[in-house]
Enzyme design. Structure first.
Site, PDB file in Angstrom:
ATOM      1  N   CYS A 147     -74.413  49.523  68.399  1.00 26.39           N
ATOM      2  CA  CYS A 147     -74.255  50.318  69.421  1.00 26.39           C
ATOM      3  C   CYS A 147     -72.595  50.250  69.357  1.00 26.39           C
ATOM      4  O   CYS A 147     -72.107  49.339  69.546  1.00 26.39           O
ATOM      5  CB  CYS A 147     -74.782  49.917  70.636  1.00 26.39           C
ATOM      6  N   HIS A 191     -73.665  54.300  80.598  1.00 28.08           N
ATOM      7  CA  HIS A 191     -72.348  54.851  80.272  1.00 28.08           C
ATOM      8  C   HIS A 191     -72.420  56.124  80.872  1.00 28.08           C
ATOM      9  O   HIS A 191     -73.401  56.794  81.113  1.00 28.08           O
ATOM     10  CB  HIS A 191     -72.053  54.989  78.670  1.00 28.08           C
TER      11      HIS A 191
END
Length: 360
Positions: A70, A188
């Protein structure tokens, strides 16, 4: 709040937002990255007058990487990421695949030189906001203190981006869930700094101007007062904020969070208002996740005033909506919605609010 500005290997800016007591942010980005090249442009639709962005370079952006790779997790030995630090609280950095960029270059001045469809460089800025370093958490699982830090970061970025030449509106938002189109599962959001005022905001300004001319008041202020008096569509409330399903809701799940005091943007909120927002928003998110006993896919975006005009006609608010109309069913934008922007909702706002209030 502690604010630390650093640079990534390709020159992009990264800003750390930390609560007092956090370690200094000194890690260097050791990756060998080519410079970012943004080739975005904007074209104005001659039939509607709306600007449309073209950003073909985004086809190569990161798409559903495995969790151990990630790019939004902290850097690990042998696994560098977009965040060089081994840990962080809240961080904001320039998007490597931006829809708008400060140095964007476009052909212009019109498509085919006909003078009919104006073309301009897609100048602006796109940033990524990571709410936590923990890959498997969600915004709803943040502490009220961390939400206040996120809110401080949003407010700071709104003020900073508003000072950029050519930026006309700043839009912080979060996309959550694959059904919405999310390709990175780390919690996010993003911030778009547009080189124009968005169509939705233009329309709301028109309505607010006409309403004020007729009634002498702000339309959202009157809507807020009516919702608080009725209570039928209220989902959660605090001393400074009320969250309610809008009385003409388009989506199967839709909630607006409105401050009781009119402010134009996030930078104008007081510390008291920020603290109250954290409590109210977390309650809304917990109810949303309990609605179908699964994480609710949603878009949550801040409606802020344009940078340079009509700020007195705008009332800051957050709008959250979801395409999920049942645990295993999506609302698709079909002919009426997509073709004519005439929405048909399968549930009434009162039913939506009641279901959210009844969650445990």
């Amino acid at each position: 709040m502690l604010r630390t500005v650093r640079r990534l290997a390709d020159g992009r800016e990264i800003v750390y937002y930390d609560e007092p007591g956090a370690p200094p942010r000194t890690a260097e980005d050791t990756r060998d990255l080519p410079p970012v090249t943004a080739r975005s442009e904007i074209r104005r639709d001659p039939l509607t007058g709306e600007w449309v962005a073209m950003a073909a370079h985004r086809q190569t952006r990161t798409y559903k990487p495995p969790a151990d790779l990630c790019p939004l997790c902290p850097t690990r030995p042998g696994k560098p990421s977009e965040i060089p630090e081994p840990d962080y609280q809240v961080v904001v950095f320039e998007n490597r695949f931006p829809s708008f960029a400060e140095d964007a270059a476009g052909p212009g001045p019109t498509v085919d030189g006909s003078g009919l469809v104006p073309v301009e460089p897609g100048r602006g800025r796109c940033e990524v906001v990571c709410f936590t370093s923990e890959h498997d958490r969600s915004f709803a699982e943040l502490s009220p203190r961390r939400v206040r830090t996120v809110l401080a970061a949003w407010a700071d970025r709104t003020a900073e981006l508003s000072r950029l030449a050519g930026v006309e509106q700043v839009f912080p938002f979060e996309n959550r869930g694959e059904e919405i189109g999310v390709t990175l599962h780390h919690p996010h959001g993003q911030i778009y700094a547009y080189p124009f005022v968005t169509p939705r905001t233009e329309r709301m300004i028109e309505v607010a101007r006409a309403y004020r001319a007729e009634h002498g008041r702000h339309v959202l202020g009157d809507v807020l007062a009516a919702e608080r008096a009725s209570g039928e569509r209220v989902v959660a409330a605090g001393e400074c904020w009320t969250a309610f399903v809008p009385p003409a809701a388009r989506w199967p799940v839709q909630v607006q969070l409105v401050p009781h005091r009119r402010v134009a943007d996030l930078a104008e909120l007081t510390e008291w208002e920020r603290a109250d927002f954290a409590e109210v928003y977390l309650e809304v998110l917990r109810r949303c996740d309990a609605l179908y006993d699964r994480p609710l896919p949603y878009v949550a975006g801040w409606h802020q005033a344009p940078v340079r005009r009509d700020r007195d006609l705008c009332w800051l608010h957050l709008e959250l909506f979801s395409v999920l109309r049942a645990p295993d069913k999506l609302k698709y934008l079909a002919g009426s919605e997509s073709g004519m922007a005439v929405w048909v909702n399968d549930a009434t706002p009162e039913q939506i609010a009641r279901r959210l209030r009844d969650t445990r």
